[in-house]
Design an enzyme around this catalytic site. Structure first.
Site, PDB file in Angstrom:
ATOM      1  CB  CYS A 138      -3.353   0.230  -2.548  1.00  0.00           C
ATOM      2  SG  CYS A 138      -3.732   1.944  -3.204  1.00  0.00           S
ATOM      3  CG  ASN A 139      -9.883   0.481  -2.393  1.00  0.00           C
ATOM      4  OD1 ASN A 139     -10.971  -0.531  -2.702  1.00  0.00           O
ATOM      5  ND2 ASN A 139      -9.398   0.331  -1.187  1.00  0.00           N
ATOM      6  CB  THR A 140      -5.426   4.465  -4.944  1.00  0.00           C
ATOM      7  OG1 THR A 140      -6.284   4.952  -4.028  1.00  0.00           O
ATOM      8  CG2 THR A 140      -4.999   5.643  -6.009  1.00  0.00           C
ATOM      9  CB  CYS A 189      -9.637   4.575   0.656  1.00  0.00           C
ATOM     10  SG  CYS A 189      -8.114   4.972   1.211  1.00  0.00           S
ATOM     11  CB  THR A 190      -7.056  -0.101   2.347  1.00  0.00           C
ATOM     12  OG1 THR A 190      -5.893   0.520   1.672  1.00  0.00           O
ATOM     13  CG2 THR A 190      -7.387  -1.324   1.287  1.00  0.00           C
ATOM     14  CG  HIS A 191      -4.939   5.017   4.454  1.00  0.00           C
ATOM     15  ND1 HIS A 191      -4.554   4.203   3.271  1.00  0.00           N
ATOM     16  CD2 HIS A 191      -3.964   5.322   5.040  1.00  0.00           C
ATOM     17  CE1 HIS A 191      -3.293   4.663   3.369  1.00  0.00           C
ATOM     18  NE2 HIS A 191      -2.890   5.247   4.580  1.00  0.00           N
ATOM     19  CG  ASP A 236      -1.964   0.945   1.193  1.00  0.00           C
ATOM     20  OD1 ASP A 236      -2.429   1.536   0.043  1.00  0.00           O
ATOM     21  OD2 ASP A 236      -2.518   1.457   2.278  1.00  0.00           O
ATOM     22  CD  GLU A 262      -0.436   6.661   6.739  1.00  0.00           C
ATOM     23  OE1 GLU A 262       0.656   6.580   7.422  1.00  0.00           O
ATOM     24  OE2 GLU A 262      -0.636   5.789   5.884  1.00  0.00           O
ATOM     25  CE1 TYR A 304       2.210   4.998  -3.982  1.00  0.00           C
ATOM     26  CE2 TYR A 304       0.881   2.983  -4.177  1.00  0.00           C
ATOM     27  CZ  TYR A 304       2.197   3.716  -4.252  1.00  0.00           C
ATOM     28  OH  TYR A 304       3.254   2.932  -3.945  1.00  0.00           O
ATOM     29  N   GLY A 305      -3.608   8.601  -4.141  1.00  0.00           N
ATOM     30  CA  GLY A 305      -4.737   9.202  -4.925  1.00  0.00           C
ATOM     31  C   GLY A 305      -4.379  10.417  -5.740  1.00  0.00           C
TER      32      GLY A 305
HETATM   33  N1  DGL Z   1      -4.902   3.082   0.875  1.00  0.00           N
HETATM   34  C1  DGL Z   1      -5.049   3.695  -0.262  1.00  0.00           C
HETATM   35  C2  DGL Z   1      -6.336   3.087  -0.938  1.00  0.00           C
HETATM   36  O1  DGL Z   1      -6.942   2.049  -0.658  1.00  0.00           O
HETATM   37  C3  DGL Z   1      -5.056   4.915  -0.737  1.00  0.00           C
HETATM   38  C4  DGL Z   1      -4.139   5.952  -0.027  1.00  0.00           C
HETATM   39  C5  DGL Z   1      -3.384   6.649  -0.924  1.00  0.00           C
HETATM   40  O2  DGL Z   1      -4.166   7.698  -1.736  1.00  0.00           O
HETATM   41  O3  DGL Z   1      -2.281   6.799  -1.191  1.00  0.00           O
HETATM   42  O4  DGL Z   1      -6.897   3.661  -2.005  1.00  0.00           O
END
Ligand code: DGL
Length: 258
Positions: free
Chosen positions: A72-74, A182-184, A7, A149, A39-40
């Site tokens: 990570c979905n993104t 989003c896994t966060h 992730d 975070e 990452y988004g």
């Molecule tokens: N945990 C990531 C997800 O599931 C996203 C976090 C990010 O944008 O870095 O999309």
């Protein structure tokens, strides 16, 4: 059995927890590319480059990888095909739980994810496929990634910060099921539920991903050298990051991607 989880930050550990329950005796290697989080906000080219760098780093450090989980979905909605074309190692991705939400919801559903996931064509296809008689309201937030975070590393978060962000997003009153895409975001589940109220059901993909990982790995999960797995202690995951982490709660090795 060696399972690698990726992730941008700590979000994927919400998925790792589910996988560990299903496959407690695997060895886990968790890679967070926190130098490039969120990452988004990355361009597709940069995201692909970071994912390939993480794949390479994992292959260099983990002796024999049985499974990679892109937690990570993104990254999954935008990079899964590219990654699968780059390695023969089986890869499981995490995509927004639109399908289960459509089955559960009696009204309409909302998707709370990063802006990149919300705008991705993969997400759009999921909606076209499964949300036949429902509206899907889309909410993109990177602020919630940073708040998750903060909560993870500090141990708590001010609910006022979560409330402010959700007020800005103004979740529609017609939504009875909100997908945490989003896994966060499962780390903020308690705060999100408190702000939105109990009438909204929060749905994430963690348990489904763990089922998928278990299905793919079940034939390997019986270790003939140690035939009574329940008598062995589970292994602690090994953590790697691309930038220093803000606390020493967990031991993390800092690496650079090439
Ligand atoms: N945990 C990531 C997800 O599931 C996203 C976090 C990010 O944008 O870095 O999309």
């Amino acid at each position: 059995m060696n399972i690698v989880v990726f992730d941008s930050g700590i979000g994927g550990t919400s998925v790792l927890e589910h996988i560990q329950k299903k496959l407690p005796h695997a060895h886990y290697f968790y890679f967070m590319d926190n130098l490039y989080m969120p990452y988004g906000k990355l361009s597709l080219t940069d995201l692909h480059q970071r994912l390939l760098g993480t794949l390479k780093a994992a292959i260099q450090r983990v002796p024999r990888i049985d499974l990679i989980v892109v937690a990570c979905n993104t990254a999954s909605t935008q990079g899964l095909d590219m990654l699968r074309n780059s390695t023969h190692i089986p890869i499981v991705g995490v995509v927004p739980a639109i399908k289960p939400a459509c089955i559960i919801s009696k009204k309409n559903i909302g998707l709370l994810a990063t802006p990149a996931t919300v705008e991705s064509s993969y997400t759009n296809t999921l909606i076209q496929q499964y949300a036949l008689n429902k509206s899907v309201y889309l909410y993109g937030s990177t602020a919630l990634v940073h708040l998750a975070e903060e909560k993870f590393w500090k141990g708590s978060i001010s609910i006022a910060k979560v409330r402010d962000e959700l007020q800005k997003l103004s979740i529609h009153s017609n939504v009875d099921c909100l997908v945490l895409g989003c896994t966060h975001f499962p780390f903020l589940k308690k705060e999100i539920q408190t702000v939105l109220g109990d009438q909204i059901l929060l749905v994430d993909s963690g348990a489904a991903i763990a089922e998928r990982a278990f299905y793919l790995m079940k034939d390997d999960s019986f270790d003939t050298l140690n035939p009574v797995p329940s008598l062995r202690e589970p292994h602690l995951p090994q953590y790697f990051s691309t930038a220093p982490v803000p606390s020493t709660n967990i031991a993390v090795e800092c690496i650079s991607l090439t």
